[in-house]
Write an enzyme that holds these catalytic residues in place. Structure first.
Site, PDB file in Angstrom:
ATOM      1  N   HIS A 157     -42.206 -60.282 -44.220  1.00 46.55           N
ATOM      2  CA  HIS A 157     -41.906 -60.767 -42.876  1.00 46.55           C
ATOM      3  C   HIS A 157     -43.118 -60.667 -41.959  1.00 46.55           C
ATOM      4  O   HIS A 157     -44.138 -60.069 -42.297  1.00 46.55           O
ATOM      5  CB  HIS A 157     -40.719 -60.003 -42.286  1.00 46.55           C
ATOM      6  N   CYS A 179     -41.412 -52.862 -45.124  1.00 49.45           N
ATOM      7  CA  CYS A 179     -41.740 -53.550 -46.373  1.00 49.45           C
ATOM      8  C   CYS A 179     -43.111 -54.201 -46.264  1.00 49.45           C
ATOM      9  O   CYS A 179     -44.091 -53.540 -45.967  1.00 49.45           O
ATOM     10  CB  CYS A 179     -40.652 -54.581 -46.687  1.00 49.45           C
TER      11      CYS A 179
END
Length: 255
Positions: A171, A187
């Site tokens: 992202h 992440c």
């Protein structure tokens, strides 16, 4: 889900909350000016500011590179240790993007598939985040809608394995200093300009391979496989965050 803490929040291109620690990864020359691919970008109703040149020291910027891996063209290869993401091309080539990686991003290896994609995704802290770092995440227990204030940035790609959500995400981020470094949570994060580019080029069903540390050393060398530093979380004023949400909603209503 694996989500990143807040370190830098850029509101409509004019409001910035800078972290008190950490620095952009440095391993080469910084461009004299922001390259075109990192310039101001209008994405629907949101205008992303340019990425300052100081965060784009080589190899911390998008580049076309030679690629010797065995993955098929169109595949994504994530190296959470060298802090690179590759979109494999034809004829031994690839587009290499710099990334930031959280602790959870180093806990997944092997193959997965993109089964979900979102533009300007919303965010909410997990129960584990609320339990382990209530001072950081407690004020945001109700979540943050997608848009300028969301720590997931402009785009999110969700990885699945065997039809099941891996909880592994690629992202965007407004935490510019984190790119090329590690963090305590989250992440795989990319500059917003980069994740928009990747989002357009990686369709649903794209195969993703995440390297182990040994694979990173073999592909990138030991120095690059250990690049960057781990940055601690920074507590952000929730009043500022939710004021930005309100400002975005008001702007959308006016238009």
């Amino acid at each position: 889900m694996f989500y990143a803490p807040f370190r830098t929040l850029i509101i409509l291109g004019c409001l910035s909350l800078a972290a008190a620690c950490g620095a952009p990864y440095e391993n080469g020359k910084s461009p004299s000016a922001t390259p075109a691919e990192y310039d101001v970008l209008t994405d629907g109703e949101i205008t992303l500011p340019a990425v300052p040149a100081e965060y784009l020291n080589e190899p911390n910027r998008r580049a076309a590179v030679a690629y010797e891996g065995s993955e098929a063209p169109g595949s994504i290869v994530v190296d959470p240790y060298a802090k690179f993401l590759y979109l494999v091309g034809d004829g031994g080539s690839a587009t290499r993007y710099p990334i930031a990686v959280g602790r959870e991003g180093r806990g997944f290896t092997g193959q997965a598939t993109i089964k979900r994609k979102e533009e300007w995704p919303g965010w909410a802290p997990t129960a584990n985040m609320l339990r382990s770092e209530p001072e950081v995440y407690g004020p945001f227990a109700g979540g943050i809608p997608g848009g300028v204030a969301s720590p997931l940035g402009a785009r999110a790609l969700y990885l699945y394995r065997g039809g099941r959500d891996t909880r592994y995400r690629i992202h965007g981020t407004n935490d510019l200093q984190s790119i090329g470094n590690s963090s305590t949570a989250g992440c795989i994060r990319m500059f917003n300009q980069d994740v928009i580019d990747l989002y357009e080029r990686a369709p649903m069903g794209t195969d993703v391979v995440v390297r182990t540390y040994d694979e990173s050393v073999a592909a990138e060398g030991e120095e690059l496989a250990n690049r960057g530093v781990e940055l601690p979380p920074t507590i952000v004023d929730p009043d500022v965050v939710y004021a930005a949400v309100e400002a975005q909603e008001a702007k959308t209503t006016e238009e």
